[in-house]
Design an enzyme around this catalytic site. Sequence first.
Site, PDB file in Angstrom:
ATOM      1  N   HIS A 134      -3.682  -5.168   1.560  1.00 16.12           N
ATOM      2  CA  HIS A 134      -2.041  -5.954   2.625  1.00 16.12           C
ATOM      3  C   HIS A 134      -1.876  -7.158   3.342  1.00 16.12           C
ATOM      4  O   HIS A 134      -2.985  -8.120   4.102  1.00 16.12           O
ATOM      5  CB  HIS A 134      -3.106  -5.237   4.009  1.00 16.12           C
ATOM      6  CG  HIS A 134      -2.623  -2.973   3.605  1.00 16.12           C
ATOM      7  ND1 HIS A 134      -1.667  -2.840   4.228  1.00 16.12           N
ATOM      8  CD2 HIS A 134      -3.367  -2.654   3.477  1.00 16.12           C
ATOM      9  CE1 HIS A 134      -1.325  -1.618   4.321  1.00 16.12           C
ATOM     10  NE2 HIS A 134      -3.486  -1.506   3.469  1.00 16.12           N
ATOM     11  N   GLU A 166      -0.247  -9.003   5.085  1.00 19.18           N
ATOM     12  CA  GLU A 166      -0.154  -8.739   6.427  1.00 19.18           C
ATOM     13  C   GLU A 166      -1.523  -8.240   7.434  1.00 19.18           C
ATOM     14  O   GLU A 166      -1.722  -9.133   8.919  1.00 19.18           O
ATOM     15  CB  GLU A 166       1.175  -7.932   7.680  1.00 19.18           C
ATOM     16  CG  GLU A 166       0.073  -6.366   7.461  1.00 19.18           C
ATOM     17  CD  GLU A 166       0.194  -5.880   6.356  1.00 19.18           C
ATOM     18  OE1 GLU A 166       0.164  -5.809   4.982  1.00 19.18           O
ATOM     19  OE2 GLU A 166      -0.171  -4.400   6.443  1.00 19.18           O
ATOM     20  N   CYS A 185       0.855  -1.002   0.326  1.00 16.18           N
ATOM     21  CA  CYS A 185       0.368   0.330  -0.286  1.00 16.18           C
ATOM     22  C   CYS A 185       0.954   1.202   0.084  1.00 16.18           C
ATOM     23  O   CYS A 185       1.402   1.936  -0.627  1.00 16.18           O
ATOM     24  CB  CYS A 185      -1.079  -0.301   0.906  1.00 16.18           C
ATOM     25  SG  CYS A 185      -2.618   0.864   1.228  1.00 16.18           S
TER      26      CYS A 185
HETATM   27  N1  GLN Z   1      -4.148   5.978   1.052  1.00 14.94           N
HETATM   28  C1  GLN Z   1      -2.380   5.941   1.955  1.00 14.94           C
HETATM   29  C2  GLN Z   1      -1.252   6.906   1.079  1.00 14.94           C
HETATM   30  O1  GLN Z   1      -1.589   7.542  -0.169  1.00 14.94           O
HETATM   31  C3  GLN Z   1      -1.802   4.321   1.497  1.00 14.94           C
HETATM   32  C4  GLN Z   1      -2.769   3.758   2.349  1.00 14.94           C
HETATM   33  C5  GLN Z   1      -2.599   2.222   3.427  1.00 14.94           C
HETATM   34  O2  GLN Z   1      -1.313   2.517   2.988  1.00 14.94           O
HETATM   35  N2  GLN Z   1      -3.248   1.979   3.620  1.00 14.94           N
HETATM   36  O3  GLN Z   1      -0.408   6.625   1.391  1.00 14.94           O
END
Ligand code: GLN
Length: 201
Positions: free
Chosen positions: A169, A171, A79
């Site tokens: 994710h 994890e 992410c």
């Molecule tokens: N929206 C977040 C970003 O732009 C990422 C979200 C996440 O890591 N769950 O960094």
Amino acid sequence: MKIGVLALQGGFIEHIHILQSLQVDTFEIRKKADLSQEMDGLIIPGGESTVIGKLLKDLDMYDDLKEKIEQGLPVFGTCAGMILLAKQIEGKSNACFGAIDITVKRNAYGRQLGSFFTEAEFKGIGIIPMTFIRAPYIESTGPNVEILSVVDEHIVAAREKNVLVTSYHPELTSDNRVHRYFIQSVCHCGLDPQSQEQILI
Ligand code: GLN
């Protein structure tokens, strides 16, 4: 084998727990001095990519980490970690590490669908659970990028050489197969026989 987990902000503890469940040695990277420890791989967790990016610079860790990744340190970004590793971020002129030839769109699912759960294919592993939280997706990939997961026609996992990224994710589920893939296929490290038995079907 030892995997460092960037622990400046965001969901690093869940990665540590998964690694521990696989009997993998792990440590938190919180400051520049932590980067002098030997490591066979690095995980950049989810969180807020702008905050993590700023902390990396403020704590003078960015250059050292960038060099390690460029020299081939295996790295797995989930992410926000994916955003930090991407070569291009839609609507932004500067990327962070630029380590994988992808263009990502931040908060790509909008507010309504910002967080959701699904199950889909991870190439070579099978169907896995996927938790998305204000997730990015990959809009385009360069010629050497291997696409590993696609959900609703959007690319959500990919790999180029030593760099693995997922929009979701792994994890946050009890399925450790993506971490196993990272350790075995990206870090090329073995797991001990006890951990080998933990393959989920
Ligand atoms: N929206 C977040 C970003 O732009 C990422 C979200 C996440 O890591 N769950 O960094």
